[in-house]
Write an enzyme that holds these catalytic residues in place. Structure first.
Site, mmCIF file in Angstrom:
data_model
loop_
_atom_site.group_PDB
_atom_site.id
_atom_site.type_symbol
_atom_site.label_atom_id
_atom_site.label_comp_id
_atom_site.label_asym_id
_atom_site.label_seq_id
_atom_site.Cartn_x
_atom_site.Cartn_y
_atom_site.Cartn_z
ATOM 1 N N HIS A 235 0.813 -1.214 0.000
ATOM 2 C CA HIS A 235 0.000 0.000 0.000
ATOM 3 C C HIS A 235 0.848 1.266 0.000
ATOM 4 C CE1 HIS A 235 -3.418 -2.539 2.008
ATOM 5 N NE2 HIS A 235 -3.252 -2.820 0.724
ATOM 6 N N GLU A 265 -3.079 -6.527 -9.528
ATOM 7 C CA GLU A 265 -1.732 -6.256 -9.037
ATOM 8 C C GLU A 265 -0.761 -7.207 -9.717
ATOM 9 O OE1 GLU A 265 -1.976 -6.528 -4.771
ATOM 10 O OE2 GLU A 265 -3.649 -5.118 -4.687
ATOM 11 N N GLU A 362 -3.450 -13.407 -3.627
ATOM 12 C CA GLU A 362 -2.437 -12.355 -3.791
ATOM 13 C C GLU A 362 -1.216 -12.578 -2.897
ATOM 14 O OE1 GLU A 362 -3.628 -8.489 -2.115
ATOM 15 O OE2 GLU A 362 -5.637 -9.318 -1.878
#
Length: 407
Positions: A235, A265, A362
């Site tokens: 982030h 991503e 992820e």
């Protein structure tokens, strides 16, 4: 000249026409029927939602606080959003149900609005994970006979399984994230700043949302594009750092449609992979990602998926490089609101996957600066669990064979 004390504390401000909602009336009725069933189970006369995600989920109104409180009161026969006068008629235009507006002319008029919507001596559901201690004190002052109970965990469980309409919107978000990914790749070049790449991709996604969803509010879509040492955190914000040949890159595209976040991503390299260690780490993370995609299926427990993926990293000596869980639920969600914490791929979550759930895969590992293969490696796909397994709705390719840009 009127005195402030003479001015009304609550207003009814219908203005203009109601706008087309994100979902059908039948979809909102389905949600509210399930909620009222939960209220009966908890012996509640009403529920007060104060979080952005639950207000939006049950009313279609996505509020912007700017320091003012907002809410939704649901009883067994009506639902009413509570909004500030600064927004005038916009909340009414968006709300599925009724709306009451509170003014700034006297203190705590928001809590007067809440009290006005509650049955006498109500047993009230509130969100313990959102309502502040100060808010709880003000609620009890405005409605002194109220008894409270936590409705947040039950409401979260109701959101875990998505309807067909929700899944259709999430699929659209994944498609638009792929549009953003293509724009990132097109903008990448040596010497270009991170923020310029992010701007190009954000613009591409916003324009596609506006084209495909012309009645939605255009807000909150963003991109985190990171390079070099800035890839170490998932982030990390965008900076003005300029790209250099051989950089590890992290592509993160987040289109927002009506409060529904989706994500793409990817790990990339600019020009070439600078060392065998970089390639080894990238391929290891990709292998875990592929296995994780295969493990998403009905009947699987979140913690069991994590245990198998942890073992893969451990066999490669990389488990200590993991930085967070392997995935999470999707729905009404953003970087500043929402989280269906009962559906995360973490060691402490025992939730069993079932059809209609939507979850990401992820994996990420980070190697500190100065060590061989330094950088953050992350891939992210979104899967819809169905009766037979899961559908991967992310189309953008991953891995070294696709994402060495400008080689």
């Amino acid at each position: 000249m009127s005195r402030t004390s003479d001015r009304p504390s609550l207003l009814d401000l219908p203005n203009g026409d109601r706008v087309p909602r994100t979902f059908s009336d039948a979809e909102f009725d389905r949600r509210l029927t399930a909620l009222r069933g939960l209220m009966r189970e908890q012996d509640l006369d009403a529920a007060l939602f104060t979080s952005i995600h639950n207000v939006a989920y049950y009313s279609d109104f996505l509020y912007t606080s700017f320091g003012r409180p907002y809410g939704l009161v649901v009883t067994h026969d009506r639902q009413t959003t509570i909004s500030a006068n600064i927004d005038y008629g916009q909340p009414w235009r968006r709300t599925y149900g009724e709306n009451v507006v509170y003014t700034d002319w006297q203190r705590d008029t928001y809590w007067r609005a809440v009290a006005s919507l509650l049955p006498a001596a109500a047993r009230l559901g509130i969100e313990h994970d959102h309502l502040s201690l100060q808010g709880l004190e003000k609620l009890r002052g405005a409605a002194p006979g109220v008894q409270t109970a936590d409705i947040a965990p039950g409401a979260m469980r109701l959101r875990l399984v998505k309807s067909a309409e929700e899944i259709a919107l999430i699929r659209e978000g994944a498609r638009i994230a792929d549009v953003g990914g293509a724009a990132v790749v097109a903008a990448i070049a040596e010497g270009v700043a991170e923020h310029e790449v992010a701007l190009a991709a954000t613009d591409a996604m916003v324009r596609e949302i506006a084209r495909a969803h012309p009645h939605s509010e255009i807000r909150d879509t963003w991109v985190w594009f990171q390079s070099g040492v800035n890839t170490d955190g998932a982030h990390n914000p965008v900076t003005t750092r300029r790209l250099q040949r051989g950089d590890i890159l992290s592509l993160n595209c987040f289109p927002m449609i009506a409060g529904y976040y989706t994500a793409l991503e990817r790990t990339l390299f600019l020009g070439h992979v600078p060392s065998e260690r970089h390639l080894e780490l990238w391929e290891a993370n990709v292998a875990v990602h592929r296995r994780g995609l295969a493990l998403i299926r009905p009947g699987a427990r979140c913690c069991d998926i994590v245990a198998e993926l942890n073992e893969m990293f451990a066999e490669r000596g990389l488990l200590d490089l993991r930085t967070f869980g392997y995935g999470h639920s999707f729905g009404v969600l953003s970087h500043y609101y929402g989280r269906e914490a009962g559906l995360e791929l973490r060691e402490d979550i025992e939730t069993v996957l079932e059809p209609g759930m939507v979850v990401s895969m992820e994996p990420m590992i980070t190697v500190p600066e100065g060590q061989p293969g330094a950088g953050g490696y992350r891939e992210h796909d979104i899967l819809v669990v169905d009766a037979d397994g899961a559908q991967n709705i992310t189309g953008f390719p991953f891995g070294p064979e696709h994402n060495i840009i400008g080689a």
